[in-house]
Scaffold this motif. Sequence first.
Motif, PDB file in Angstrom:
ATOM      1  N   SER A 111       2.331   9.673  -2.119  1.00 51.36           N
ATOM      2  CA  SER A 111       1.339   9.232  -3.107  1.00 51.36           C
ATOM      3  C   SER A 111       1.238  10.200  -4.282  1.00 51.36           C
ATOM      4  N   ALA A 112       1.829  11.377  -4.162  1.00 50.06           N
ATOM      5  CA  ALA A 112       1.785  12.371  -5.231  1.00 50.06           C
ATOM      6  C   ALA A 112       2.869  12.140  -6.284  1.00 50.06           C
ATOM      7  N   VAL A 113       3.739  11.166  -6.039  1.00 51.20           N
ATOM      8  CA  VAL A 113       4.844  10.894  -6.949  1.00 51.20           C
ATOM      9  C   VAL A 113       4.437   9.828  -7.963  1.00 51.20           C
ATOM     10  N   ASP A 114       4.698  10.115  -9.237  1.00 53.97           N
ATOM     11  CA  ASP A 114       4.428   9.152 -10.306  1.00 53.97           C
ATOM     12  C   ASP A 114       5.682   8.324 -10.565  1.00 53.97           C
ATOM     13  N   GLY A 115       5.516   7.261 -11.313  1.00 52.24           N
ATOM     14  CA  GLY A 115       6.655   6.444 -11.697  1.00 52.24           C
ATOM     15  C   GLY A 115       6.337   4.974 -11.543  1.00 52.24           C
TER      16      GLY A 115
END
Length: 144
Positions: A111-115
């Motif tokens: 959940s810490a990954v953007d995109g």
Amino acid sequence: MRPPQSVLFCCTMNAIRSPMAEGLMKRRFGTRVFVDSCGLRKADQVDPMAVMVMDELGVDIIKHRPKTFADLEDDSFDLIISLAPQAHHRALEYTRHLAVEVEYWPTMDPSAVDGSRDSRMDTYRDVRDALDRQIAKRFAILKI
């Protein structure tokens, strides 16, 4: 090495990594091993993207209700596997007076990954698949 009869997975919020690991363990070994999961803090619900990627494997975690160490009904685990650094510290503290093996499997929080939605889903799949490989390797003794 004696296989564990009960395993607890723990992470930060008990909404993504530990419910995924719990579901994957149950998928592989059914009721041969008692499996539960918890977090340091309790999320309101399991993460929807985690539900979707687990559903791809036929593992339903939508009914999972996040809980903390304090919410556990049983503390007689043979093995506790922590998936986040803070959860590992808490697991060591939790087991200070118990004869329980504790392992740390560093697992990124997807959940810490953007995109884009697709790239985020791929990250969730990567975490799911890494956990599944680790479970298969660590618990190969249960295949006997």
